[in-house]
Structure formats: C-alpha cells, structure tokens
Design a protein around this motif. Structure first.
Motif, PDB file in Angstrom:
ATOM      1  N   UNK A 286       0.835  -1.204   0.000  1.00 36.09           N
ATOM      2  CA  UNK A 286       0.000   0.000   0.000  1.00 36.09           C
ATOM      3  C   UNK A 286       0.866   1.249   0.000  1.00 36.09           C
ATOM      4  N   UNK A 287       0.256   2.360  -0.412  1.00 34.95           N
ATOM      5  CA  UNK A 287       0.952   3.650  -0.502  1.00 34.95           C
ATOM      6  C   UNK A 287       0.877   4.350   0.859  1.00 34.95           C
ATOM      7  N   UNK A 288       2.004   4.592   1.529  1.00 32.91           N
ATOM      8  CA  UNK A 288       1.970   5.249   2.843  1.00 32.91           C
ATOM      9  C   UNK A 288       1.389   6.660   2.791  1.00 32.91           C
ATOM     10  N   UNK A 289       1.663   7.417   1.716  1.00 34.64           N
ATOM     11  CA  UNK A 289       1.136   8.777   1.628  1.00 34.64           C
ATOM     12  C   UNK A 289      -0.388   8.773   1.521  1.00 34.64           C
ATOM     13  N   UNK A 290      -0.911   7.862   0.704  1.00 42.87           N
ATOM     14  CA  UNK A 290      -2.366   7.768   0.574  1.00 42.87           C
ATOM     15  C   UNK A 290      -2.995   7.334   1.896  1.00 42.87           C
ATOM     16  N   UNK A 291      -2.371   6.384   2.575  1.00 42.25           N
ATOM     17  CA  UNK A 291      -2.889   5.935   3.872  1.00 42.25           C
ATOM     18  C   UNK A 291      -2.872   7.068   4.891  1.00 42.25           C
ATOM     19  N   UNK A 292      -1.822   7.905   4.843  1.00 41.67           N
ATOM     20  CA  UNK A 292      -1.740   9.023   5.778  1.00 41.67           C
ATOM     21  C   UNK A 292      -2.857  10.033   5.520  1.00 41.67           C
ATOM     22  N   UNK A 293      -3.140  10.316   4.239  1.00 37.73           N
ATOM     23  CA  UNK A 293      -4.223  11.249   3.926  1.00 37.73           C
ATOM     24  C   UNK A 293      -5.574  10.695   4.389  1.00 37.73           C
ATOM     25  N   UNK A 294      -5.799   9.401   4.187  1.00 36.94           N
ATOM     26  CA  UNK A 294      -7.058   8.790   4.606  1.00 36.94           C
ATOM     27  C   UNK A 294      -7.208   8.853   6.128  1.00 36.94           C
ATOM     28  N   UNK A 295      -6.116   8.588   6.828  1.00 34.06           N
ATOM     29  CA  UNK A 295      -6.162   8.621   8.291  1.00 34.06           C
ATOM     30  C   UNK A 295      -6.441  10.033   8.804  1.00 34.06           C
ATOM     31  N   UNK A 296      -5.825  11.051   8.206  1.00 34.45           N
ATOM     32  CA  UNK A 296      -6.049  12.421   8.644  1.00 34.45           C
ATOM     33  C   UNK A 296      -7.497  12.846   8.428  1.00 34.45           C
ATOM     34  N   UNK A 297      -8.075  12.479   7.312  1.00 33.85           N
ATOM     35  CA  UNK A 297      -9.473  12.813   7.062  1.00 33.85           C
ATOM     36  C   UNK A 297     -10.394  12.100   8.035  1.00 33.85           C
ATOM     37  N   UNK A 298     -10.079  10.849   8.363  1.00 35.02           N
ATOM     38  CA  UNK A 298     -10.917  10.092   9.298  1.00 35.02           C
ATOM     39  C   UNK A 298     -10.874  10.697  10.693  1.00 35.02           C
ATOM     40  N   UNK A 299      -9.707  11.151  11.141  1.00 31.16           N
ATOM     41  CA  UNK A 299      -9.608  11.756  12.473  1.00 31.16           C
ATOM     42  C   UNK A 299     -10.229  13.140  12.526  1.00 31.16           C
ATOM     43  N   UNK A 300     -10.182  13.884  11.426  1.00 31.37           N
ATOM     44  CA  UNK A 300     -10.707  15.254  11.424  1.00 31.37           C
ATOM     45  C   UNK A 300     -12.213  15.289  11.607  1.00 31.37           C
ATOM     46  N   UNK A 301     -12.903  14.206  11.311  1.00 28.38           N
ATOM     47  CA  UNK A 301     -14.366  14.175  11.427  1.00 28.38           C
ATOM     48  C   UNK A 301     -14.852  13.848  12.827  1.00 28.38           C
ATOM     49  N   UNK A 302     -13.969  13.547  13.756  1.00 26.07           N
ATOM     50  CA  UNK A 302     -14.377  13.164  15.103  1.00 26.07           C
ATOM     51  C   UNK A 302     -14.581  14.415  15.971  1.00 26.07           C
ATOM     52  N   UNK A 303     -15.547  14.350  16.886  1.00 27.70           N
ATOM     53  CA  UNK A 303     -15.923  15.521  17.682  1.00 27.70           C
ATOM     54  C   UNK A 303     -14.856  15.927  18.688  1.00 27.70           C
ATOM     55  N   UNK A 304     -14.266  14.957  19.410  1.00 29.70           N
ATOM     56  CA  UNK A 304     -13.334  15.285  20.493  1.00 29.70           C
ATOM     57  C   UNK A 304     -11.934  15.628  20.007  1.00 29.70           C
ATOM     58  N   UNK A 305     -11.669  15.454  18.714  1.00 30.09           N
ATOM     59  CA  UNK A 305     -10.334  15.748  18.170  1.00 30.09           C
ATOM     60  C   UNK A 305     -10.265  17.223  17.790  1.00 30.09           C
ATOM     61  N   UNK A 306      -9.224  17.909  18.280  1.00 32.76           N
ATOM     62  CA  UNK A 306      -9.058  19.332  17.982  1.00 32.76           C
ATOM     63  C   UNK A 306      -8.737  19.540  16.492  1.00 32.76           C
ATOM     64  N   UNK A 307      -9.271  20.623  15.963  1.00 38.93           N
ATOM     65  CA  UNK A 307      -8.948  20.993  14.583  1.00 38.93           C
ATOM     66  C   UNK A 307      -7.690  21.844  14.496  1.00 38.93           C
ATOM     67  N   UNK A 308      -7.289  22.436  15.615  1.00 43.47           N
ATOM     68  CA  UNK A 308      -6.041  23.210  15.660  1.00 43.47           C
ATOM     69  C   UNK A 308      -5.354  22.932  17.005  1.00 43.47           C
ATOM     70  N   UNK A 309      -4.194  22.324  16.971  1.00 47.63           N
ATOM     71  CA  UNK A 309      -3.464  21.809  15.822  1.00 47.63           C
ATOM     72  C   UNK A 309      -4.211  20.668  15.122  1.00 47.63           C
ATOM     73  N   UNK A 310      -4.011  20.574  13.820  1.00 50.39           N
ATOM     74  CA  UNK A 310      -4.697  19.565  13.028  1.00 50.39           C
ATOM     75  C   UNK A 310      -4.113  18.183  13.309  1.00 50.39           C
ATOM     76  N   UNK A 311      -4.925  17.139  13.150  1.00 47.01           N
ATOM     77  CA  UNK A 311      -4.384  15.778  13.259  1.00 47.01           C
ATOM     78  C   UNK A 311      -3.290  15.555  12.213  1.00 47.01           C
ATOM     79  N   UNK A 312      -2.336  14.763  12.554  1.00 45.93           N
ATOM     80  CA  UNK A 312      -1.196  14.549  11.671  1.00 45.93           C
ATOM     81  C   UNK A 312      -0.790  13.081  11.711  1.00 45.93           C
ATOM     82  N   UNK A 313      -0.355  12.576  10.567  1.00 44.62           N
ATOM     83  CA  UNK A 313       0.091  11.194  10.460  1.00 44.62           C
ATOM     84  C   UNK A 313       1.520  11.191   9.944  1.00 44.62           C
TER      85      UNK A 313
END
Length: 409
Positions: A286-313
């Motif tokens: 699998x492509x690590x960069x693509x997996x990182x983008x998918x993971x960041x989008x998945x975490x950004x949609x959660x309520x308890x996760x801060x948007x700033x600083x943004x989630x990072x993989x």
C-alpha cells in the motif's frame, strides 16, 4: 451534725481523722452515733464511687449510639454535662473519703490565684485580641487575593495559616512573659527542645517544608491529571504533609511531599490539552502517503479531536510485517475517560476508513523456507502449535492462525 454538714465535712476533709480512721455521721452512713471508716472501708467505698461513674458514662454513651446521630445541640451539651458532673462528684467524693481535702485546699492556696487574677484577665484579653486580629488578617487576605488568579486556594490557606502562626506566637510570648520573669532562659530551653524534636522528626519536617514549597511553586493543582513514578491519577488533596491522588482504578494513593519534591512529575492536563498517538500498520504493497491522507481525514471528522493543531500522520518505522504509521491528534481538557474515549473512536475510524479504501492492516506472519526446492511453510501468528498442516512439495500449508490477532510489528 446534719447530713449536709457531714457531706461537706467529708468532701472538705474536716472530719476528725487519726490513726488511719475517718469518722462519718450516721446521716451519711446509717447507724447509731458515728461510724469509723478504716482503710478497707474507704477502698471499698472508693471502688463503689468509681463504679457509679463508669456506669453513668457507659449509659450516656449507649444512649448516644442508639440515637444514631439524631441528637440536637442541646441534648449533646446536656449529656456532656452529665458526664462531667458525675466525674467531678466522684473525684470530690473520693477526695473526701481519703481525707485529702486539706491537701487540696493547700495546693489551691499555693497557686496564689487571687494575686494572678490581673495577669489572667490580661492574658485572656491578649489571646482574644490575637484571635480577632487573625480573623481581620484573614479577611484582608481573602479580599486581596480574590481579585486575581495568580494565587490558588491552597496558597491563600497557607498564607492565612502562616499569619495565624505569627500572631499567636507573639501573643503566646506576651502571655508567658506575664507569668514569668525569666523568659530568656525559657526561650533558650525551647530552642534546644526544638533542635531535639527537629532531629527526631526530620523526615516529617522535610515533608512539611516540601509541602509549603509545593503550595507556592504550584507544579500541579487539585484536579490535575498527573503521573508520578508508577502512580497515575487525578490530584484530590494537597496538604503540607502529603499529596493524595485518585487512580483510574478508583484507589487513593497518598504520597509524602518530600518524595514529590525530589522526583519528576508528569502533568498531563497543565496546558488544558493533550496530544495522543495511535500506531497503525499498513501493508508494504500500500501507498503510505495515501494511507496518511485517509487517516487524517478520518480523524478530522471526530468531535473530540481538535482541529487546531490539526491531526497529523507520520511514518515511524519499518515493522516486521508492515509500515508503521503514527496517527497524532490533540484533545481539550484532558482526562483519563476522555483520552480512552477519543482513542477508541480514532481506532474505529481508522479501521473503517482503511477498509473502505482497500488499505490492508496486516497481522504478523512468518514464512519458513525448506532446503528442498518447491517446499515452503507459512505459519500465522497466534495459531496453536499443533494445528500446522503438512505441505506437499510445491505447495503451502498455513497454520490455524486467528485473523483477529492482527497487529503490526
């Protein structure tokens, strides 16, 4: 002699006594004339008086226990007065039985309390003034420090206690000076006594000094989530002797302040936010960069996760069976419950997002190659030792591994 005069005579010790014999009127102890009390009779009578006092105290305590805390202030004071009066009457009766009234009066006279009345009155005035002064200083401290947030509740308390100690120490010296002219030698003796006590209780005094330092340096506050040595939990109490934390298992741990002052402490809630990292492995295909983008989008949609600083993989390392990624995110007002709740939500979101995108989260597996050509055996982790199959030449035999044991190494 009337009965009242006889009782007064017995209690005051003025009845005639000689050769170990005390005479009592028949109105006190029935009989004709006067009754002589020898040592044995006095001992028996004293034992009876003590028994009566003990029975009265027992009955009062039993009555209190049966009421189960429903007694009012008046009843409590009345019961305490009954105990005090019965005890005092018993003491005076025993004194009278043994003819010790004269000695008691002589001891009272040697105190010369009549001459000390002015000093006693002045001492009461000084102590009352010290009490009023400490209350006044307490009001000033509360008014001054309540306007800002730089001083915590515990710092207010310690300032007030130190003020009380200073005022009462001064008042105590004044009171002692009223009753003695040799105050200097008394202070020297108190200084030597302080040295002896300090050497004997140096660990306790060390905890006290460390507690005062903690209250002013404020490395943590009540309600903070801290980690100290093998203990982790929420601070519930800070005193001059110890600090108490409640672990996440519901247990209370009391730690001496001298240990806290001399060891590192991790405060997870000091800045009001906490960064958490969840590791996840992806297949080498699998492509690590693509997996990182998918993971960041998945975490950004959660309520308890801060948007700033943004989630990072970030890519962390090459594992035995996968490329290990670190999914990092921040939460506000961290607590143990919020940490585990958010971490669980992130793991679930990553699992669902990777499955939708066709990204594989592999579990560890090993491939053993034989010396003979065309023979290989693949053994999955977590399987039973006796469940591996036999491989025919040119084929594979996989052991009975549990797919649920997937993870990354």
């Amino acid at each position: 002699m009337t009965g009242f005069e006889a009782i007064v005579g017995v209690l005051s010790g003025t009845l005639p006594a000689s050769d170990g014999v005390i005479l009592a009127s028949d109105t006190v102890w029935p009989g004709n004339g006067q009754v002589a009390l020898g040592p044995l009779e006095r001992a028996v009578a004293s034992a009876g008086v003590v028994a009566v006092v003990v029975v009265v105290r027992f009955l009062v305590r039993r009555y209190r226990s049966r009421q189960d805390g429903d007694l009012g202030t008046t009843k409590r004071l009345t019961l305490s007065s009954v105990i005090a009066a019965s005890t005092a009457a018993g003491v005076l009766t025993v004194v009278g039985l043994w003819g010790l009234g004269d000695q008691l009066v002589a001891a009272y006279g040697s105190l010369e309390l009549a001459e000390q009345v002015p000093n006693i009155v002045l001492a009461v005035i000084v102590l009352g003034g010290a009490y009023a002064l400490t209350d006044f200083f307490g009001q000033i401290i509360r008014e001054v420090v309540s306007t800002g947030k730089t001083v915590s509740t515990h710092q207010k308390q310690i300032i007030y206690r130190l003020t009380q100690l200073a005022v009462y120490s001064l008042a105590g010296l004044i009171v002692i000076g009223l009753f003695t002219d040799n105050l200097g030698n008394l202070l020297v003796g108190a200084g030597f006594l302080g040295i002896v006590v300090g050497m004997a209780a140096r660990q306790t005094l060390g905890s006290v000094l460390a507690g005062i330092v903690l209250m002013f340096s404020r490395p943590f506050e009540i309600g903070d989530w801290i980690e100290f040595e093998e203990n982790e939990g929420t601070v519930t109490e800070i005193t001059v002797f110890h600090t108490r934390i409640q672990t996440f298992d519901g247990e209370y741990v009391t730690i001496p302040n001298d240990r806290i002052a001399n060891n590192p402490i991790i405060d997870r809630s000091r800045k009001g936010r906490l960064r958490i990292e969840v590791e996840v492995g992806i297949d080498y295909d699998d492509d690590p960069d693509h997996a990182a983008d998918v993971a960041q989008e998945a975490m950004a949609d959660l309520d308890d996760v801060r948007t700033a600083p943004r989630p990072k993989v970030v890519a962390k390392r090459f594992g035995d069976s996968s490329v290990v990624l670190g999914a990092r995110f921040w939460i506000d007002q961290p607590s143990a419950r919020k940490r585990w709740r958010t971490q669980t939500a992130v793991i679930s979101a990553l699992h669902d997002a990777f499955r939708k995108e066709g990204i594989t989260i592999p579990f560890p597996q090993r491939t053993h190659g034989a010396r003979s050509e065309g023979l290989s055996v693949t053994v999955g982790s977590g399987g039973d030792a006796g469940s591996s199959g036999e491989a025919a030449p040119g084929g594979n035999a996989a052991s009975g591994s549990d797919a649920g044991t997937g993870g990354s190494e």
